[in-house]
Design a protein around this motif. Structure first.
Motif, PDB file in Angstrom:
ATOM      1  N   GLY A  19      -8.629 -12.314  -5.021  1.00 57.90           N
ATOM      2  CA  GLY A  19      -7.396 -11.984  -5.732  1.00 57.90           C
ATOM      3  C   GLY A  19      -6.509 -11.032  -4.968  1.00 57.90           C
ATOM      4  O   GLY A  19      -5.461 -10.631  -5.470  1.00 57.90           O
ATOM      5  N   ARG A  20      -6.915 -10.656  -3.776  1.00 55.52           N
ATOM      6  CA  ARG A  20      -6.255  -9.709  -2.866  1.00 55.52           C
ATOM      7  C   ARG A  20      -5.869  -8.399  -3.554  1.00 55.52           C
ATOM      8  O   ARG A  20      -4.886  -7.770  -3.220  1.00 55.52           O
ATOM      9  CB  ARG A  20      -5.041 -10.344  -2.166  1.00 55.52           C
ATOM     10  N   LYS A  21      -6.713  -7.984  -4.495  1.00 50.43           N
ATOM     11  CA  LYS A  21      -6.468  -6.727  -5.198  1.00 50.43           C
ATOM     12  C   LYS A  21      -7.252  -5.556  -4.602  1.00 50.43           C
ATOM     13  O   LYS A  21      -6.831  -4.401  -4.725  1.00 50.43           O
ATOM     14  CB  LYS A  21      -6.843  -6.875  -6.680  1.00 50.43           C
ATOM     15  N   SER A  74       1.691 -11.661   2.660  1.00 48.82           N
ATOM     16  CA  SER A  74       2.508 -10.461   2.552  1.00 48.82           C
ATOM     17  C   SER A  74       3.085 -10.314   1.146  1.00 48.82           C
ATOM     18  O   SER A  74       3.226 -11.278   0.397  1.00 48.82           O
ATOM     19  CB  SER A  74       3.644 -10.510   3.579  1.00 48.82           C
ATOM     20  N   PHE A  75       3.410  -9.069   0.775  1.00 52.77           N
ATOM     21  CA  PHE A  75       3.974  -8.795  -0.556  1.00 52.77           C
ATOM     22  C   PHE A  75       5.493  -8.846  -0.517  1.00 52.77           C
ATOM     23  O   PHE A  75       6.103  -8.643   0.520  1.00 52.77           O
ATOM     24  CB  PHE A  75       3.504  -7.418  -1.038  1.00 52.77           C
ATOM     25  N   ALA A  82      -8.084   0.049  -3.607  1.00 53.82           N
ATOM     26  CA  ALA A  82      -7.164  -0.850  -4.317  1.00 53.82           C
ATOM     27  C   ALA A  82      -6.003  -1.156  -3.381  1.00 53.82           C
ATOM     28  O   ALA A  82      -5.504  -0.267  -2.681  1.00 53.82           O
ATOM     29  CB  ALA A  82      -6.654  -0.195  -5.588  1.00 53.82           C
ATOM     30  N   ILE A  83      -5.600  -2.413  -3.338  1.00 55.55           N
ATOM     31  CA  ILE A  83      -4.470  -2.817  -2.506  1.00 55.55           C
ATOM     32  C   ILE A  83      -3.194  -2.702  -3.332  1.00 55.55           C
ATOM     33  O   ILE A  83      -3.071  -3.335  -4.388  1.00 55.55           O
ATOM     34  CB  ILE A  83      -4.637  -4.254  -1.986  1.00 55.55           C
ATOM     35  N   ASN A  84      -2.254  -1.900  -2.881  1.00 54.73           N
ATOM     36  CA  ASN A  84      -0.978  -1.748  -3.570  1.00 54.73           C
ATOM     37  C   ASN A  84      -0.257  -3.090  -3.583  1.00 54.73           C
ATOM     38  O   ASN A  84       0.007  -3.682  -2.535  1.00 54.73           O
ATOM     39  CB  ASN A  84      -0.122  -0.693  -2.860  1.00 54.73           C
ATOM     40  N   GLN A  85       0.062  -3.584  -4.782  1.00 55.88           N
ATOM     41  CA  GLN A  85       0.631  -4.914  -4.923  1.00 55.88           C
ATOM     42  C   GLN A  85       2.118  -4.981  -4.587  1.00 55.88           C
ATOM     43  O   GLN A  85       2.726  -6.053  -4.643  1.00 55.88           O
ATOM     44  CB  GLN A  85       0.403  -5.431  -6.346  1.00 55.88           C
ATOM     45  N   GLU A  86       2.695  -3.858  -4.196  1.00 55.43           N
ATOM     46  CA  GLU A  86       4.099  -3.853  -3.786  1.00 55.43           C
ATOM     47  C   GLU A  86       4.262  -3.758  -2.277  1.00 55.43           C
ATOM     48  O   GLU A  86       5.174  -4.360  -1.715  1.00 55.43           O
ATOM     49  CB  GLU A  86       4.842  -2.695  -4.462  1.00 55.43           C
ATOM     50  N   ASP A  87       3.374  -2.991  -1.631  1.00 51.92           N
ATOM     51  CA  ASP A  87       3.567  -2.803  -0.192  1.00 51.92           C
ATOM     52  C   ASP A  87       2.309  -2.991   0.645  1.00 51.92           C
ATOM     53  O   ASP A  87       2.348  -2.841   1.871  1.00 51.92           O
ATOM     54  CB  ASP A  87       4.163  -1.421   0.082  1.00 51.92           C
ATOM     55  N   GLY A  88       1.172  -3.315   0.013  1.00 53.83           N
ATOM     56  CA  GLY A  88      -0.038  -3.560   0.773  1.00 53.83           C
ATOM     57  C   GLY A  88      -0.802  -2.331   1.196  1.00 53.83           C
ATOM     58  O   GLY A  88      -1.798  -2.435   1.911  1.00 53.83           O
TER      59      GLY A  88
END
Length: 398
Positions: A89-91, A397-398, A114-120
């Motif tokens: 889920g790339r989270k 990429s986000f 945790a992977i920031n879902q706005e900037d990675g």
């Protein structure tokens, strides 16, 4: 033990001793291909050894249109994050902390982010002892409920539950390997080098360099327990081979293991009902006539399933093979210089058009274009400077 020795890595130790939005009519395979063909921007997370110049986990932007790799972020203060894994889920991202002493015990650690879902970017969540020295490989179960880790110095594999918030729970299983082999410097005891699950989440395969075995476990996807596999408890490699990393062919009939110590790749038949592995063929990863010192590292199959690649440290090259889809046998194609020193792990980008090699001892990453028809590699005139790169993981990429 001094602080310097406490942070010693495995290298030091060895010296001392989305398809749904496309529409229901599109199959999963077609949807995946469509995503690969249209997606151009990716993030590349780079694991490193921080005992040198590296500051932690590096994040680069990758353009699959032209193979351009650009610096983006650095996640600092992560100790020896030499191997990474990202959930489907790339989270969340998980990194080994490859030390032989953690909190006063003979162990490394696993760190969760945790992977920031706005900037990675990465936000630290928690950390668990790996239950063995020098963890060097982590993988995630297909249901995203468990993380499995291989501890090189500890010679064991451990299983950790993944909580809903991405944090790692207390280990639910630990399996200790036993055995040794003919190379007295490297195979004096068991050294678990990787652990991988099959696509059905039914079996776990742990390559043990020290014991010259691939241990085969049944895997309980509900409890995370590793169970003895009655049909075949292990695959016995050739004496002195040193199995390191394993990969499965997408058709699930074959598996391939790269052997670190004797610089070979073994093609294996794979039974997805019993978990059994049987040797088909073993081939050298080196060109004829090479007489220098070499150890192998990583292995990957192109997304189209036609070609297999492996990395050579010493010869400093990527070897390419063509895979016979009927027999699983390998046909040697070429060795291509990575343009750097000691290529460790490498990655094929999600489009299948590029191969990126992490040159550990020359602090750079080389980019190759993969010729679609022949599978051969062509340097993309792209070399990015990264301190001690040893692991490469892509996400969109986000």
């Amino acid at each position: 033990m001094s602080d310097k020795n406490k942070n010693a890595t495995r290298r030091d130790f060895l010296k001392i001793v989305g398809a749904g939005t496309v529409g229901l009519a599109i199959s999963k395979v077609s949807a995946a291909k469509l995503i690969r063909d249209t997606q151009q921007k990716w993030l590349l997370y780079i694991g490193t050894y921080t005992s040198g110049k590296s500051e932690g986990i590096y994040v680069y932007q990758f353009d699959s249109a032209d193979g351009k790799l650009m610096p983006y972020k650095i996640v600092k203060n992560v100790v020896e994050p030499s191997f990474l894994v990202i959930d489907e889920g790339r989270k969340f991202l998980y990194a080994v902390n490859e030390t032989i002493d953690f909190q006063g015990k003979a162990s490394g650690a696993i760190s969760a982010f945790a992977i920031n879902q706005e900037d990675g970017g990465l936000q630290f969540l928690n950390q668990q002892p790996s239950l063995g020295g020098a963890p060097c490989y982590v993988t995630i179960s297909k249901n995203s409920k468990f993380l499995l880790a291989a501890n090189y110095v500890g010679g064991n594999v451990a299983v950790f539950p993944i909580e809903k918030d991405g944090k790692l729970g207390v280990p639910v299983d630990l399996e200790q390997h036993h055995g040794s082999s003919v190379n007295r410097e490297r195979q004096e005891a068991a050294h678990a080098h990787s652990i991988l699950l099959d696509s059905n989440n039914k079996f776990a395969y742990a390559c043990d360099l020290g014991a010259d075995k691939i241990f085969i476990y049944g895997f309980d996807a509900n409890t995370g327990k590793l169970l003895p596999n009655a049909a075949q408890p292990f695959f016995q490699a050739k004496p002195g081979a040193g199995p390191r990393h394993l990969t499965f062919h997408k058709h699930e009939k074959f598996a391939f293991v790269i052997n670190e110590l004797d610089s070979t790749v073994t093609a294996l038949s794979y039974n997805n009902k019993t978990g059994e592995l049987k040797e088909i063929q073993t081939v050298s990863t080196l060109p004829p006539g090479f007489t220098g010192t070499n150890t192998c590292a990583d292995i990957h199959i192109a997304p189209n399933g036609k070609f297999l690649y492996g990395s050579n440290r010493g010869h400093d090259s990527i070897v390419s093979f063509k895979i016979d889809s009927q027999t699983g046998k390998l046909e040697y194609l070429e060795n291509v210089s990575t343009g750097g020193k000691k290529p460790r792990n490498f990655a094929i980008d999600p489009t299948g058009n590029f191969l990126l090699a992490a040159n550990q001892d020359s602090d750079n990453i080389s980019v190759f274009r993969i010729e679609e028809a022949s599978g051969k590699l062509k340097m993309n005139n792209q070399m990015s400077s990264v301190p001690t790169p040893v692991c490469l993981k892509f996400i969109s990429s986000f």
